[in-house]
Design a protein around this motif. Structure first.
Motif, PDB file in Angstrom:
ATOM      1  N   GLU A   1      34.258  35.105  44.006  1.00 18.49           N
ATOM      2  CA  GLU A   1      33.236  35.030  43.171  1.00 18.49           C
ATOM      3  C   GLU A   1      33.346  33.877  42.381  1.00 18.49           C
ATOM      4  N   VAL A   2      32.145  33.272  42.210  1.00 20.15           N
ATOM      5  CA  VAL A   2      32.063  32.259  41.289  1.00 20.15           C
ATOM      6  C   VAL A   2      31.005  32.043  40.315  1.00 20.15           C
ATOM      7  N   LEU A   3      31.081  31.449  39.203  1.00 14.99           N
ATOM      8  CA  LEU A   3      30.058  31.182  38.107  1.00 14.99           C
ATOM      9  C   LEU A   3      30.100  29.841  37.805  1.00 14.99           C
ATOM     10  N   TYR A   4      28.890  29.031  37.770  1.00 15.62           N
ATOM     11  CA  TYR A   4      28.956  27.811  37.588  1.00 15.62           C
ATOM     12  C   TYR A   4      27.764  27.449  36.552  1.00 15.62           C
ATOM     13  N   THR A   5      27.850  26.500  36.129  1.00 14.02           N
ATOM     14  CA  THR A   5      26.727  25.803  35.387  1.00 14.02           C
ATOM     15  C   THR A   5      26.202  24.430  35.881  1.00 14.02           C
ATOM     16  N   THR A   6      24.935  24.078  35.502  1.00 14.93           N
ATOM     17  CA  THR A   6      24.563  22.835  36.064  1.00 14.93           C
ATOM     18  C   THR A   6      23.927  21.859  35.105  1.00 14.93           C
ATOM     19  N   VAL A   7      23.725  20.691  35.504  1.00 13.26           N
ATOM     20  CA  VAL A   7      23.615  19.658  34.498  1.00 13.26           C
ATOM     21  C   VAL A   7      22.405  19.923  33.638  1.00 13.26           C
ATOM     22  N   ASN A   8      21.629  21.023  33.933  1.00 14.33           N
ATOM     23  CA  ASN A   8      20.452  21.208  33.070  1.00 14.33           C
ATOM     24  C   ASN A   8      20.844  22.624  32.176  1.00 14.33           C
ATOM     25  N   ASP A   9      22.029  23.019  32.168  1.00 15.56           N
ATOM     26  CA  ASP A   9      22.421  23.926  31.380  1.00 15.56           C
ATOM     27  C   ASP A   9      22.090  25.525  32.064  1.00 15.56           C
ATOM     28  N   GLU A  10      21.758  25.555  33.430  1.00 18.02           N
ATOM     29  CA  GLU A  10      21.605  26.887  34.116  1.00 18.02           C
ATOM     30  C   GLU A  10      22.741  27.267  34.586  1.00 18.02           C
ATOM     31  N   ILE A  11      22.804  28.513  34.517  1.00 18.92           N
ATOM     32  CA  ILE A  11      24.149  29.437  35.120  1.00 18.92           C
ATOM     33  C   ILE A  11      23.671  30.028  36.433  1.00 18.92           C
ATOM     34  N   PHE A  12      24.610  29.732  37.279  1.00 18.79           N
ATOM     35  CA  PHE A  12      24.377  30.310  38.664  1.00 18.79           C
ATOM     36  C   PHE A  12      25.687  31.164  39.084  1.00 18.79           C
ATOM     37  N   VAL A  13      25.644  32.208  39.793  1.00 14.97           N
ATOM     38  CA  VAL A  13      26.899  32.887  40.383  1.00 14.97           C
ATOM     39  C   VAL A  13      26.593  33.303  41.967  1.00 14.97           C
ATOM     40  N   LEU A  14      27.737  33.648  42.459  1.00 12.07           N
ATOM     41  CA  LEU A  14      27.749  33.534  43.811  1.00 12.07           C
ATOM     42  C   LEU A  14      28.788  34.360  44.270  1.00 12.07           C
TER      43      LEU A  14
END
Length: 572
Positions: free
Chosen positions: A78-91
């Motif tokens: 499992e992973v959670l990450y944020t992007t350069v424009n502060d959106e959060i994604f999970v996978l």
């Protein structure tokens, strides 16, 4: 173990790329570009997260946008990450709804976590269930995932499929740090208070009982009037460092992981008396062992040691703090996480060491890697491959001295010296070479030349040597590293010599084992020599049938047979 050695973690610098646009389902549509993001990217460093297997599911475009990341779960799935424009994604596999998407469906494509849209992550921790505890930059706490023991702190035992804002007893507090055990949770507030909740069979929430705690409650007792500056959790224990440098511990102690000289559980915080007079700055917990870092750069360890995770050279548990001998340099960072039996440390000079369970092997003494980050140890060697902390890159565009030097290697616009090797130029800076290498300190002292011709070593080897002086790492194939070992021996660069040996080990096989053994003997590389000898003994039948063995130097062959006989290689 050396077969999986990775090169050090490089921070990649931002450049203009196309920004993936999300479709209605939260997926990524890379066919559309959002131009405003390009300017943002130019000032951002990028995280190299590719060493964690879970990120192989992401495209190159997606990886370039990662600014923060946490890999968790029983298999690092499992992973959670944020992007350069502060959106959060999970996978990932989404066990117990730990991705916070509102369902338990696994996903091999990144999905946007809309419920936390616009929130900036200050810290994040995870438990074994798994469950997640996240604190925002505003100090709010959100939890989700497995909740069988009330580890989400929402007053129930129902799994949390979406992030839940936890405000009970925390509404007027700003949380600055979170730590999770297997099934319990801690948070630290800006005013130095610790709150705990969840599984409490061994007293790990510090309430004085063994009843599970469904909502956050302040940990008091000996911490009542103390200002806590750091927290950590083992599988079923908890730790706190206060501003005076004392360490307080509570919870399960069956392996001596509380450092109290006993194996009895502690239902309330208790000071580690054996550290009297020692000022501790940080604490880190593995599954059942503990590391602390002092203000003098010394590391102490205690607890379970079945994999050598205490770094003491044996596998005996320790219930008292025991010094970990790494090197003369000060330690500046320690790393461990409750889901693994692995330990790591980084020195002031940038050297990264690891010990404990490393890809299934037991490493009982600190082992020098050629990583530049303790994070890489957990990506490449921990089981499971998780992150021990929230990976993060500051978006201010600031470069450290080390990062600035890396960028200037082979830069013709700032260089004042050129090396001509095999008809090609390598650009360098005289002052840096004299600072970093004794050989250049003398050879360039009175020289006004701006071109130096080099014929003793090949272009790849000499370029790797010069790059090492700028980066403290080497980027070379195992085959070419033999030539660099020759150079390191000639220039008396002992640390470079160690890195070469580690790289060469990665490329050993039955066909070249004798040649590598010969090189190790020739260049007095004792660690590599012993490694090659053990490899030859373990593959003796095949090795003795190779052309390299047939052409072996007479004296080397004589010594090899003698040494092999002593270890019983020729016994029936």
């Amino acid at each position: 173990m050396e077969d999986h050695m990775e090169e050090e973690l490089f921070l990649l610098y931002g450049k203009s790329v196309k920004m993936p646009v999300k479709d209605e389902r939260g997926g990524l549509d890379v066919s559309k570009a959002v131009k405003p993001v390009q300017a943002t990217l130019s000032s951002l460093k990028m995280l190299d997260v590719g060493k964690w297997p879970i990120f192989s599911l992401c495209s190159e475009e997606e990886l370039q946008l990662v600014r923060q990341a946490c890999v968790f779960g029983s298999a690092g799935n499992e992973v959670l990450y944020t992007t350069v424009n502060d959106e959060i994604f999970v996978l990932g596999t989404n066990c117990c709804g730990c991705l916070g998407l509102g369902d338990v469906q696994s996903t091999i494509e990144p999905r946007r976590l809309d419920s936390l849209s616009g929130k900036k992550i200050a810290c994040l921790s995870y438990g074994s269930g798994p469950h997640v505890v996240l604190a925002t930059a505003e100090g709010e706490v959100f939890t989700w995932g497995h909740n069988g023991y009330s580890q989400l702190g929402n007053g129930t035992t129902n799994h949390g499929l979406v992030p839940c804002h936890i405000s009970t007893n925390l509404s007027n507090k700003q949380v600055i740090e979170a730590a999770c055990g297997s099934y319990h949770s801690l948070v630290l507030t800006s005013d130095g208070e610790v709150f705990a909740w969840g599984y409490n069979n061994s007293g790990q929430v510090g309430s004085g009982s063994t009843a599970n705690q469904p909502i956050p409650r302040r940990v008091t007792g000996c911490l009542q009037n103390k200002v806590v500056v750091n927290i950590a959790c083992g599988q079923m224990c908890s730790m706190a460092v206060v501003n005076t440098g004392e360490v307080y511990v509570w919870g399960y102690n069956g392996n001596g992981q509380l450092g109290l000289g006993s194996s009895g559980n502690q239902p309330t915080p208790c000071r580690v008396a054996a550290l009297q007079g020692i000022r501790v700055q940080r604490v880190a917990c593995g599954y059942a062992h503990t590391l602390v870092l002092t203000d003098e750069g010394q590391v102490y360890a205690w607890g379970a040691n079945s994999y050598g995770q205490l770094g003491t050279g044996n596998k005996s548990n320790q219930s008292y703090p025991t010094p970990v001998v790494v090197e003369k340099d000060r330690i500046t960072e320690i790393a461990a996480c409750h889901s693994a039996h692995t330990s790591a440390a980084k020195t002031q000079g940038g050297h990264v060491y690891m010990w404990g369970q490393c890809r299934g092997q037991s490493v009982t003494l600190p082992h020098l890697t050629h990583f530049s980050s303790t994070d890489d140890v957990f990506a490449c060697f921990a089981t499971p491959a998780v992150t021990w902390r929230l990976l993060s890159v500051e978006p201010d565009g600031h470069l450290t001295v080390a990062e600035s030097l890396k960028r200037e290697f082979d830069n013709p616009s700032t260089a004042d010296l050129r090396f001509l090797v095999d008809g090609k130029y390598i650009y360098a800076h005289k002052v840096l070479l004299k600072i970093r290498c004794e050989h250049f300190r003398s050879s360039l002292e009175d020289s006004e030349d701006d071109i130096v011709e080099m014929s003793e070593f090949s272009y790849p080897v000499y370029r790797a040597f010069l790059e090492y002086l700028y980066t403290d790492s080497i980027s070379l194939s195992p085959e070419e590293a033999v030539g660099l070992l020759d150079l390191a021996t000639f220039y008396r660069e002992n640390r470079l010599k160690k890195l070469c040996q580690q790289t060469i080990k990665q490329g050993i096989c039955e066909e070249n084992a004798i040649a590598l053994l010969s090189a190790a003997v020739k260049y007095d590389a004792q660690d590599l020599e012993e490694f090659c000898f053990r490899f030859c003994i373990n593959h003796l039948t095949v090795v003795t049938q190779t052309s390299g063995f047939a052409e072996m130097d007479h004296d080397l062959l004589k010594n090899f047979i003698s040494k092999a006989s002593r270890v019983g290689a020729f016994k029936n």
